[in-house]
Design a protein around this motif. Structure first.
Motif, PDB file in Angstrom:
ATOM      1  N   MET A 108       0.828  -1.210   0.000  1.00 31.33           N
ATOM      2  CA  MET A 108       0.000   0.000   0.000  1.00 31.33           C
ATOM      3  C   MET A 108       0.858   1.253   0.000  1.00 31.33           C
ATOM      4  O   MET A 108       1.890   1.313   0.662  1.00 31.33           O
ATOM      5  N   LYS A 109       0.410   2.268  -0.736  1.00 31.27           N
ATOM      6  CA  LYS A 109       1.100   3.551  -0.723  1.00 31.27           C
ATOM      7  C   LYS A 109       1.021   4.155   0.681  1.00 31.27           C
ATOM      8  O   LYS A 109       0.059   3.955   1.416  1.00 31.27           O
ATOM      9  N   ILE A 110       2.061   4.916   1.033  1.00 27.71           N
ATOM     10  CA  ILE A 110       2.147   5.519   2.359  1.00 27.71           C
ATOM     11  C   ILE A 110       0.943   6.418   2.637  1.00 27.71           C
ATOM     12  O   ILE A 110       0.355   6.375   3.718  1.00 27.71           O
ATOM     13  N   GLY A 111       0.562   7.222   1.659  1.00 34.20           N
ATOM     14  CA  GLY A 111      -0.572   8.126   1.849  1.00 34.20           C
ATOM     15  C   GLY A 111      -1.836   7.382   2.206  1.00 34.20           C
ATOM     16  O   GLY A 111      -2.609   7.811   3.079  1.00 34.20           O
ATOM     17  N   GLN A 112      -2.047   6.250   1.554  1.00 34.57           N
ATOM     18  CA  GLN A 112      -3.239   5.446   1.814  1.00 34.57           C
ATOM     19  C   GLN A 112      -3.215   4.886   3.240  1.00 34.57           C
ATOM     20  O   GLN A 112      -4.247   4.849   3.923  1.00 34.57           O
ATOM     21  N   GLN A 113      -2.026   4.469   3.693  1.00 32.68           N
ATOM     22  CA  GLN A 113      -1.927   3.890   5.026  1.00 32.68           C
ATOM     23  C   GLN A 113      -2.137   4.934   6.127  1.00 32.68           C
ATOM     24  O   GLN A 113      -2.715   4.639   7.169  1.00 32.68           O
ATOM     25  N   ILE A 114      -1.680   6.168   5.894  1.00 31.58           N
ATOM     26  CA  ILE A 114      -1.882   7.230   6.876  1.00 31.58           C
ATOM     27  C   ILE A 114      -3.333   7.688   6.877  1.00 31.58           C
ATOM     28  O   ILE A 114      -3.906   7.977   7.934  1.00 31.58           O
ATOM     29  N   ALA A 115      -3.947   7.729   5.688  1.00 33.70           N
ATOM     30  CA  ALA A 115      -5.322   8.221   5.562  1.00 33.70           C
ATOM     31  C   ALA A 115      -6.363   7.214   6.055  1.00 33.70           C
ATOM     32  O   ALA A 115      -7.455   7.604   6.485  1.00 33.70           O
ATOM     33  N   GLU A 116      -6.028   5.938   5.999  1.00 30.87           N
ATOM     34  CA  GLU A 116      -7.013   4.883   6.289  1.00 30.87           C
ATOM     35  C   GLU A 116      -7.700   5.019   7.648  1.00 30.87           C
ATOM     36  O   GLU A 116      -8.928   4.880   7.738  1.00 30.87           O
ATOM     37  N   PRO A 117      -6.972   5.309   8.762  1.00 29.40           N
ATOM     38  CA  PRO A 117      -7.666   5.455  10.053  1.00 29.40           C
ATOM     39  C   PRO A 117      -8.703   6.574  10.059  1.00 29.40           C
ATOM     40  O   PRO A 117      -9.752   6.448  10.701  1.00 29.40           O
ATOM     41  N   LEU A 118      -8.429   7.656   9.339  1.00 31.32           N
ATOM     42  CA  LEU A 118      -9.393   8.757   9.269  1.00 31.32           C
ATOM     43  C   LEU A 118     -10.668   8.329   8.557  1.00 31.32           C
ATOM     44  O   LEU A 118     -11.775   8.659   8.977  1.00 31.32           O
ATOM     45  N   ILE A 119     -10.490   7.605   7.468  1.00 32.94           N
ATOM     46  CA  ILE A 119     -11.656   7.132   6.700  1.00 32.94           C
ATOM     47  C   ILE A 119     -12.476   6.144   7.532  1.00 32.94           C
ATOM     48  O   ILE A 119     -13.709   6.215   7.580  1.00 32.94           O
ATOM     49  N   LYS A 120     -11.766   5.252   8.230  1.00 39.67           N
ATOM     50  CA  LYS A 120     -12.440   4.202   8.999  1.00 39.67           C
ATOM     51  C   LYS A 120     -13.118   4.750  10.253  1.00 39.67           C
ATOM     52  O   LYS A 120     -14.276   4.427  10.536  1.00 39.67           O
ATOM     53  N   HIS A 121     -12.391   5.577  11.017  1.00 40.00           N
ATOM     54  CA  HIS A 121     -12.892   5.998  12.331  1.00 40.00           C
ATOM     55  C   HIS A 121     -13.661   7.318  12.308  1.00 40.00           C
ATOM     56  O   HIS A 121     -14.567   7.515  13.107  1.00 40.00           O
ATOM     57  N   LYS A 122     -13.267   8.225  11.438  1.00 38.90           N
ATOM     58  CA  LYS A 122     -13.871   9.557  11.429  1.00 38.90           C
ATOM     59  C   LYS A 122     -14.874   9.746  10.300  1.00 38.90           C
ATOM     60  O   LYS A 122     -15.597  10.750  10.274  1.00 38.90           O
ATOM     61  N   GLU A 128     -10.364  14.326   1.596  1.00 35.69           N
ATOM     62  CA  GLU A 128     -10.018  15.040   2.823  1.00 35.69           C
ATOM     63  C   GLU A 128      -8.988  14.262   3.636  1.00 35.69           C
ATOM     64  O   GLU A 128      -8.063  14.846   4.213  1.00 35.69           O
ATOM     65  N   ALA A 129      -9.134  12.940   3.676  1.00 34.09           N
ATOM     66  CA  ALA A 129      -8.202  12.095   4.426  1.00 34.09           C
ATOM     67  C   ALA A 129      -6.795  12.193   3.844  1.00 34.09           C
ATOM     68  O   ALA A 129      -5.808  12.277   4.587  1.00 34.09           O
ATOM     69  N   TRP A 130      -6.690  12.205   2.508  1.00 32.82           N
ATOM     70  CA  TRP A 130      -5.373  12.312   1.875  1.00 32.82           C
ATOM     71  C   TRP A 130      -4.759  13.684   2.138  1.00 32.82           C
ATOM     72  O   TRP A 130      -3.551  13.805   2.326  1.00 32.82           O
TER      73      TRP A 130
END
Length: 344
Positions: A108-122, A128-130
């Motif tokens: 997975m791309k780094i951006g996707q891995q950092i953004a994923e918790p925001l998409i899942k939890h928030k 916006e997550a990216w």
């Protein structure tokens, strides 16, 4: 006065093994206040990581919570279902692991891995997550973040990967951050950068940190309070100054004596090995390695004796009528230095 956000009470954790029941955590209690950093220190196998993983619900399948409570804002986390854990884990309580390569998905791309918790939890949009992931990459000091957000973990150095793991852990602005030996695999210069980064981000995100380490040198500039663990038990806890300059437990003396300083001519190791927790000792678990041990240390487990309102130690040397024992010269030197610092 800071709010107490985490309260661990009489925690007991066993592990089922082919050899029998390992009593890994034995009646451990401590708390964490809002905005503070609590360091848990001790040798490998002392129970630091097991304790931390229980706080985020990530114990191994053969683990058994044999007793106790882990109260987060008054709610016992040990009563949660896995579905309830998924709402908290990575959102209200996040964790930084020791090896970033095992924490990151290589596909997975780094951006996707950092953004994923925001998409899942928030529940924020991908766009916006990216955008927030990019901001967080800049906050943790990754250069050329606009280009590197589309790269993969193997394209980053060890220090940069650890910054990415920190970004993932903090993206949802958790109330508690658990950091399990987060700088062990890094060289000294990068280690100092990562610690400075964690402190600056802690102020920005207003999170509380439980910092797990065997390196007391790391603790000095990082922690507000320190808990010393040995053989699954709490030996001593207090403010960072109390533990560094006026420790009371012989095990803490040993840890400090084995820590290199600019004045060190020789380093003293702690003789012997920790006890077998398949058959834990009934007295002080450190007694066989403790040159100050008395008969009662073998026979009875010491309680936590109060030294100050913030400082406690589990050693019979603090009991009324116990023989007076002078700490090692290095400990005395530290105490004298601290007293001089207080005068100035």
């Amino acid at each position: 006065m800071s709010e107490r956000i985490l309260d661990v009470k009489n925690l007991k954790i066993d592990f089922h093994t082919y050899a029998g029941e390992v009593k890994a955590i034995r009646d451990v209690s401590f708390h964490l206040d809002e905005g503070e950093t609590l360091a848990i220190v001790g040798e490998s196998g002392s129970g630091k990581s097991v304790t931390t993983r229980s706080i985020i619900g990530l114990l191994a399948n053969n683990a058994n919570i044999a007793g106790g409570e882990i109260n987060f804002h008054g709610k016992n986390l040990l009563d949660l279902s896995e579905r309830e854990w998924q709402k908290i884990r990575g959102n209200e309580i996040a964790m930084i692991f020791q090896d970033p390569m095992t924490s990151l998905d290589p596909t997975m791309k780094i951006g996707q891995q950092i953004a994923e918790p925001l998409i899942k939890h928030k529940g924020v949009s991908k766009k916006e997550a990216w955008a927030k992931a990019l901001d967080m990459m800049k906050a943790v000091g990754i250069p050329n973040a606009e280009e590197r957000i589309n790269e993969y973990p193997h394209q980053f150095s060890g220090g940069m990967r650890q910054r990415i793991v920190i970004a993932i852990a903090l993206i949802c602005e958790p109330e508690i951050l658990l950091a399990d030996e987060p700088t062990t695999a890094l060289d000294v210069t990068v280690q100092a950068e990562i610690l400075d980064l964690m402190k600056s981000l802690q102020k920005r995100v207003k999170t509380s940190i439980i910092f797990i380490t065997h390196d007391l040198g790391v603790v000095a500039g990082m922690a507000d309070r320190v808990a010393v663990m040995y053989a699954g038990e709490l030996m001593e806890f207090g403010t960072v100054d109390e533990i560094f300059y006026d420790p009371q437990h012989p095990y803490t003396w040993g840890l400090i004596n084995s820590m290199p300083t600019l004045d060190s001519k020789t380093l003293e190791s702690i003789p012997g090995t920790p006890p077998d927790l398949l058959d834990p000792p009934k007295g002080d678990p450190f007694a066989p390695r403790n040159k100050y041990a008395m008969k009662i240390d073998i026979e009875r487990k010491p309680p936590l004796f109060k030294i100050t309102d913030t400082h406690y130690a589990a050693t019979w040397l603090l009991a009324p009528g116990a023989p007076k024992v002078e700490p090692p010269l290095e400990i005395q030197r530290r105490w004298k230095k601290y007293q001089e610092m207080q005068k100035n």
